[in-house]
Design an enzyme around this catalytic site. Sequence first.
Site, PDB file in Angstrom:
ATOM      1  CD  GLU A 147     136.191   3.544 183.231  1.00 56.04           C
ATOM      2  OE1 GLU A 147     136.665   2.398 183.201  1.00 56.04           O
ATOM      3  OE2 GLU A 147     136.509   4.387 184.099  1.00 56.04           O
ATOM      4  CG  ASN A 168     140.264  -5.334 186.317  1.00 55.82           C
ATOM      5  OD1 ASN A 168     140.844  -6.156 187.026  1.00 55.82           O
ATOM      6  ND2 ASN A 168     140.395  -5.321 185.000  1.00 55.82           N
ATOM      7  N   GLY A 212     144.456  -5.444 191.400  1.00 53.96           N
ATOM      8  CA  GLY A 212     145.062  -6.393 192.328  1.00 53.96           C
ATOM      9  C   GLY A 212     146.074  -5.749 193.254  1.00 53.96           C
ATOM     10  CE1 TYR A 213     151.298  -5.483 192.860  1.00 49.79           C
ATOM     11  CE2 TYR A 213     149.862  -5.793 190.963  1.00 49.79           C
ATOM     12  CZ  TYR A 213     150.999  -6.125 191.665  1.00 49.79           C
ATOM     13  OH  TYR A 213     151.839  -7.099 191.197  1.00 49.79           O
ATOM     14  CG  HIS A 227     137.780   1.250 186.067  1.00 54.35           C
ATOM     15  ND1 HIS A 227     138.575   1.649 185.016  1.00 54.35           N
ATOM     16  CD2 HIS A 227     138.462   0.263 186.701  1.00 54.35           C
ATOM     17  CE1 HIS A 227     139.687   0.934 185.007  1.00 54.35           C
ATOM     18  NE2 HIS A 227     139.640   0.085 186.025  1.00 54.35           N
ATOM     19  N   GLY A 268     145.737   0.259 183.441  1.00 53.05           N
ATOM     20  CA  GLY A 268     146.688  -0.578 182.731  1.00 53.05           C
ATOM     21  C   GLY A 268     147.000  -1.804 183.568  1.00 53.05           C
ATOM     22  CB  SER A 297     143.241  -3.701 183.896  1.00 53.83           C
ATOM     23  OG  SER A 297     143.310  -2.294 183.816  1.00 53.83           O
ATOM     24  CB  CYS A 329     142.563   1.805 187.513  1.00 53.46           C
ATOM     25  SG  CYS A 329     142.635   0.037 187.897  1.00 53.46           S
ATOM     26  CG  LEU A 330     148.884   1.460 186.240  1.00 52.36           C
ATOM     27  CD1 LEU A 330     149.497   0.528 187.275  1.00 52.36           C
ATOM     28  CD2 LEU A 330     149.301   1.043 184.833  1.00 52.36           C
ATOM     29  CD  GLN A 365     147.289   0.301 191.320  1.00 52.82           C
ATOM     30  OE1 GLN A 365     148.179  -0.122 190.575  1.00 52.82           O
ATOM     31  NE2 GLN A 365     146.167  -0.362 191.531  1.00 52.82           N
ATOM     32  N   GLY A 394     149.340  -4.926 185.502  1.00 57.81           N
ATOM     33  CA  GLY A 394     150.580  -5.255 186.171  1.00 57.81           C
ATOM     34  C   GLY A 394     150.903  -4.487 187.436  1.00 57.81           C
TER      35      GLY A 394
END
EC number: 6.3.5.5
Length: 372
Positions: free
Chosen positions: A349, A304, A306-307, A347, A234, A53, A262-263, A266, A236
């Site tokens: 985990e 972790n 940023g979006y 997360h 992941g 990430s 996380c990603l 999203q 971006g």
Amino acid sequence: MTLYCKRGYKGYLYLEDGTLIEGCGFGAKGIRAGEVVFTTSMNGYPESLTDPSYRGQILVITHPLVGNYGVPEKQRVEGILTNFESEQIQVEGLVVSEETDPFKWNSSKSLHEWLLSEGVPGLSDVDTRSIVKKVRSRGVMMGVIASGYEIEDPKKFLEKKYDEIDFTQFTSPKAPIVHLGNTGETIVVVDCGVKHGILYQLHQRGFTIVRVPCKFNVSKIMDYYPKGVVFGNGPGNPNLLQEVIENFKELTEYKIPILGICLGHQVATLAMGGKVNKMKFGHRAINKPVIDISSNKCYITTHNHGYGILSKEDLPPNSKLWFINPDDGTIEGWIHEKLPIITTQFHPEARPGPWDVTWVFDKFKKMVSRNA
């Protein structure tokens, strides 16, 4: 005052607002560009530096001493790393207040030696607090880190912005990878840069795991007859991943259990009609509180990202709020009311971080067992 650098060379960090910070270089000599972000985690730098990430980012660690316990040898269970999150360092560069030599029995190399061996530049002997205050007030920005070199024309390194690059092309596997389990239940992990900590938690629950490339065709996914699908973390901007979003939509037609982390959270949000936006400076820490709306319990979790989903109004239709961050009100998880879909922005985990919410994987396993 003359700056003494124990590795023998200076380093610099240039921020896109024009700030130039001088310090000492360590690790590999070189110049790299990336989005400048910070983590307040006090430990776990081997896991953080190998977290996919962080691809495309220059990581500033706020804890003043980094490197104390060195870098361990890689250990694996069924091909899954138990003490790193991927096979290599993922950050573009590392910035610390003080890079220290290790003193621990199982250290195989120093932080300096590790970065040197993987071609990653580091910068130490700088005021990381001032960098964090600037990022916190202005928001994340692009930067250039130089170790052993001066930055003569930094702007030429900043022509492309972090938000415009699909970094999953660097972190997703090129072909499927299988990790055998012992329950007979097969799940597919859509791997845009999944942490090995997620794989480990799934493997601990007996699943046979098939990791497929981020943009793997849905019909090929279903050829494995999965009892469930995990969309992992992941790097971006999730809004760039239109192919992954469309694949998620198509998978929902099969009504198999899906866990988004996380990603993946999203991607699920965008696929189901919600909104995901850039945060000012994101969440990157191992001590972020989230509240489980169903039980009103507060858990300490690892973040972790940023979006995020910035408000309840951005939730997808037919979803109900599961977790919320009490600090800023961002949405940390939701459950679909008509389909077997659950998501977490944090997360569960950890790695590094507390194991307060590993039960999320147990919840997913129950969903898979019912589907089987």
